[in-house]
Design an enzyme around this catalytic site. Structure first.
Site, short mmCIF file in Angstrom:
data_model
loop_
_atom_site.label_atom_id
_atom_site.label_comp_id
_atom_site.label_asym_id
_atom_site.label_seq_id
_atom_site.Cartn_x
_atom_site.Cartn_y
_atom_site.Cartn_z
N TRP A 1 0.84 -1.21 0.00
CA TRP A 1 0.00 0.00 0.00
C TRP A 1 0.87 1.25 0.00
O TRP A 1 0.57 2.23 -0.69
CB TRP A 1 -0.97 0.00 1.18
CG TRP A 1 -1.94 -1.14 1.13
CD1 TRP A 1 -2.11 -2.12 2.06
CD2 TRP A 1 -2.90 -1.42 0.10
NE1 TRP A 1 -3.09 -2.98 1.66
CE2 TRP A 1 -3.60 -2.58 0.47
CE3 TRP A 1 -3.23 -0.80 -1.11
CZ2 TRP A 1 -4.60 -3.14 -0.33
CZ3 TRP A 1 -4.23 -1.35 -1.90
CH2 TRP A 1 -4.91 -2.50 -1.51
N ASP B 1 -1.77 7.10 5.94
CA ASP B 1 -2.82 6.17 5.53
C ASP B 1 -3.07 5.28 6.74
O ASP B 1 -2.21 4.49 7.13
CB ASP B 1 -2.34 5.35 4.33
CG ASP B 1 -3.26 4.18 3.97
OD1 ASP B 1 -4.31 4.02 4.61
OD2 ASP B 1 -2.91 3.43 3.03
N LYS C 1 -12.05 -1.43 6.80
CA LYS C 1 -11.26 -2.29 7.68
C LYS C 1 -11.72 -2.17 9.14
O LYS C 1 -11.59 -3.11 9.89
CB LYS C 1 -9.77 -1.95 7.58
CG LYS C 1 -9.24 -1.86 6.15
CD LYS C 1 -8.86 -3.20 5.56
CE LYS C 1 -8.64 -3.12 4.06
NZ LYS C 1 -7.61 -2.19 3.64
C1 LIG Z 1 -7.01 -1.87 2.17
C2 LIG Z 1 -5.98 -0.82 2.20
C3 LIG Z 1 -5.87 0.15 1.19
C4 LIG Z 1 -6.75 0.14 -0.05
O1 LIG Z 1 -8.02 0.53 0.28
P1 LIG Z 1 -9.16 0.74 -0.83
O2 LIG Z 1 -10.21 1.46 -0.05
O3 LIG Z 1 -9.56 -0.61 -1.29
O4 LIG Z 1 -8.60 1.56 -1.93
C5 LIG Z 1 -4.92 1.13 1.32
N1 LIG Z 1 -4.10 1.17 2.39
C6 LIG Z 1 -4.16 0.25 3.37
C7 LIG Z 1 -3.23 0.35 4.54
C8 LIG Z 1 -5.11 -0.76 3.32
O5 LIG Z 1 -5.18 -1.67 4.29
#
Ligand SMILES: *Cc1c(COP(=O)(O)O)cnc(C)c1O
Length: 357
Positions: A100, A167, A191
């Site tokens: 990511w 993020d 998540k």
């Molecule tokens: C799942 C995840 C993403 C991607 O998320 P989307 O909403 O599917 O674009 C980005 N960063 C992290 C840390 C993630 O766990």
């Protein structure tokens, strides 16, 4: 059907009360006689959901004055581009801690000068780099606080000489965060905060407006701040369920309370991984995530992997197959996962050991 113990990495398990209330609202939104997914987002009852949801984010994370919370489409993946669009002028640094983080960096590279300040790619991202220096002339420094795939986590709010952007897709609302240390915190909801279909951004408003590029309306965070996340039609269903999830979290004592529960769950499972001769953890111990717990079969027992997966499924334990880039197993212990779920997995590991050691 027996109660499933769900360890999916995302979209993830959500609290049952949020699901139940969503079912009600799908049939009849707040006694209007109209389904949640057919109401106009300009109706008064909907405003209240948006206001409540924003207020809950601020309350649960103790978000200080000078920050705004917005709800967006496009997931965390579009967030990678939002970051670069809204903050990259001369130079940006990224901490490369996994897939990511690399994807976030790629979007910034597409728009200008962005690079990895440090990386743990040398060991398949099984640790968080340490001892690196953050250049003082960066527009921002970007971190991925929880590396969902590799099971590593930056669990403190680091000191940073430049605007810090994180993020937090997979550990937001799992632990207290000092929001004042960040210019921006963003992520997908699916998540820990709600279902797929909505992303969040917690924005220090005076960190915006420093780039000279043209910002397309939808990619300018200020559009969504000004219009209270209703510049265009918001994903009402996802926001509704997110609001119900936050209400549940507040009801059980908020982020501080869930953090204690999350630490206990993680300690329980890591203790078994470390004790059980059939399994080993993959993440460096000091960087272990409390949300995604990665482990593999111990050397010499690799051939038992598929058998253990089947053994677990037969006990209603689902979602523990590891990501293909790490292999083995990954148990995601997000907020709605309970100590009882973790203990069911631990019991399965112990019973499997009795069969094979
Ligand atoms: C799942 C995840 C993403 C991607 O998320 P989307 O909403 O599917 O674009 C980005 N960063 C992290 C840390 C993630 O766990």
């Amino acid at each position: 059907m027996g109660k499933k113990h769900i360890f999916n990495a995302g979209p993830c398990l959500l609290p049952q009360v949020a699901i139940d209330n969503a079912i009600e609202a799908l049939k009849d939104f707040k006694g209007t006689g109209v389904s949640l997914i057919s109401i106009s987002h300009r109706t008064k009852g909907w405003d209240e959901v948006m206001d409540e949801c924003r207020a809950l984010w601020k309350e649960l994370l103790h978000i200080p004055e000078g920050y705004e919370v917005v709800f967006l489409g496009g997931g965390a993946s579009l967030g990678f581009l939002y970051v670069a669009m809204n903050y990259l002028e001369n130079k940006a640094g990224y901490l490369e801690t996994g897939v990511w983080a690399k994807k976030a960096l790629k979007e910034a590279k597409g728009l200008g000068n962005a690079f990895a300040v440090a990386s743990s790619a040398d060991k398949n991202y099984c640790y968080i780099p340490k001892g690196y220096e953050i250049p003082a002339d960066l527009d921002y420094f970007h971190i991925t606080t929880n590396n969902t795939i590799y099971g590593t986590e930056i669990r403190e709010d680091i000191d940073c000489p430049v605007p810090l952007i994180a993020d937090m897709s997979s550990d937001i609302l799992s632990r207290p965060v000092d929001v004042s240390k960040y210019a921006l915190i963003y992520g997908g909801a699916q998540k820990n905060a709600g279902p797929a279909g909505v992303a969040f951004a917690i924005i220090k408003t005076d960190s915006l407006g420093k780039v000279s590029r043209y910002l397309p309306t939808m990619l300018d965070y200020r559009t969504h701040i000004d219009k209270l996340s209703m510049f265009n039609t918001p994903p009402v269903f996802s926001i509704f369920v997110m609001n119900e999830t936050l209400k549940w979290l507040k009801g059980i004592g908020g982020v501080e309370a869930i953090h204690k529960i999350n630490v206990k769950k993680a300690e329980t499972l890591y203790a078994e991984i470390d004790r059980n001769p059939l399994f080993v953890g993959t993440a460096a111990k000091e960087d272990r995530s409390i949300m995604n717990i990665c482990f593999v079969m111990a050397p010499g027992h690799e051939d038992l992997q598929d058998e253990f997966l089947k053994f677990a499924v037969a006990r209603d334990i689902v979602g523990i197959k590891g990501h293909r880039s790490v292999g083995g197993f990954r148990a995601s212990t997000y907020n709605a996962c309970t100590q009882e779920d973790v203990e069911a997995l631990v019991a399965a590991m112990q019973d499997f050991e009795k069969l094979h050691v």
